[in-house]
Design an enzyme around this catalytic site. Structure first.
Site, PDB file in Angstrom:
ATOM      1  N   HIS A  21       0.809  -1.178   0.074  1.00 51.26           N
ATOM      2  CA  HIS A  21      -0.075  -0.089  -0.085  1.00 51.26           C
ATOM      3  C   HIS A  21       0.825   1.160  -0.041  1.00 51.26           C
ATOM      4  O   HIS A  21       2.194   1.392   0.430  1.00 51.26           O
ATOM      5  CB  HIS A  21      -1.149   0.100   1.459  1.00 51.26           C
ATOM      6  CG  HIS A  21      -0.194   0.096   2.625  1.00 51.26           C
ATOM      7  ND1 HIS A  21       0.152   1.335   2.933  1.00 51.26           N
ATOM      8  CD2 HIS A  21       0.008  -0.981   3.322  1.00 51.26           C
ATOM      9  CE1 HIS A  21       0.923   0.951   4.273  1.00 51.26           C
ATOM     10  NE2 HIS A  21       0.789  -0.096   4.588  1.00 51.26           N
ATOM     11  N   GLU A  91      -2.081  -6.730   8.114  1.00 49.24           N
ATOM     12  CA  GLU A  91      -0.782  -6.654   8.293  1.00 49.24           C
ATOM     13  C   GLU A  91      -0.568  -7.513   9.582  1.00 49.24           C
ATOM     14  O   GLU A  91      -1.486  -7.908  10.393  1.00 49.24           O
ATOM     15  CB  GLU A  91      -0.565  -5.321   8.704  1.00 49.24           C
ATOM     16  CG  GLU A  91       1.097  -5.051   8.997  1.00 49.24           C
ATOM     17  CD  GLU A  91       2.050  -5.484   8.036  1.00 49.24           C
ATOM     18  OE1 GLU A  91       2.221  -6.752   8.062  1.00 49.24           O
ATOM     19  OE2 GLU A  91       2.901  -4.483   7.808  1.00 49.24           O
TER      20      GLU A  91
END
Length: 203
Positions: A21, A91
């Protein structure tokens, strides 16, 4: 499906493209950002748009994204607004270190390495690796309609993608420490004949 079975079917071995990202406030400052659902900064949005060029011309059979907004937004800005949400691609859960600057942790413990020492009250490295393995398996096995993936794209997070890369290669998850990955960078995991390999890193 094994490598040999894929080859026997006449299909090319699957490749897994990775996109981290774009920048968030915490990635810029060095704070551990696990499950906190932060948006991209303006710079992060521009980084995500810039990733389009590294992915241009690739025909993806499967596009996956972490459910966290920094990944979903990156996927959309990079040209994949219809990416499928993959819950396992979040994550690392950093537990008590969530939102803490990594430099502060090392001030208290100069020898600290997340790869060796883990995080208090968060996920273990083995738990992160198990999630990564599930995605590797999803890409390598036949899809529900029986087709074999040619190119897949996963939009996710720095530590998670580094762990996944190690697991794609058949290495211990902790070997992900060797793969630095900047925001909105693109990588390609593929093959050297029958051996899992990194074809491109950090484009």
């Amino acid at each position: 499906m094994s490598v040999e079975a894929v080859q026997a079917s006449g299909s090319a071995l699957p490749k897994l493209w990775l996109l981290r990202h774009g920048e968030t406030e915490w990635s810029r400052s060095g704070q551990y950002t696990g499950l906190t659902d932060l948006p991209l900064t303006a710079e992060g949005e521009e980084q995500a748009r810039s990733a389009r060029s590294a992915l241009a011309g690739v025909d993806f059979d499967l596009v996956l994204t972490s459910p966290l907004q920094r990944a979903r937004t990156t996927a959309g800005l990079a040209g994949f607004p219809d990416a499928l949400v993959e819950p396992s691609a979040v994550e690392w859960n950093y537990g008590d270190y969530e939102g803490i600057n990594s430099a502060e942790v090392r001030e208290q413990n100069p020898g600290y390495l997340i790869w060796d020492d883990g995080v208090p009250n968060g996920e273990t490295l083995a738990q992160v690796a198990a999630r990564a393995d599930s995605i590797v398996e999803r890409v390598r096995r036949p899809q529900p309609d029986g087709t074999v993936v040619g190119n897949a794209l996963l939009v996710a997070h720095g530590h998670f993608l580094r762990v996944l890369s190690a697991r794609w290669l058949g290495l211990d998850a902790g070997e992900g420490r060797h793969f630095l990955l900047g925001t909105a960078k693109v990588c390609t995991l593929g093959w050297d004949k029958k051996t899992p390999a990194i074809e491109a890193w950090g484009l």
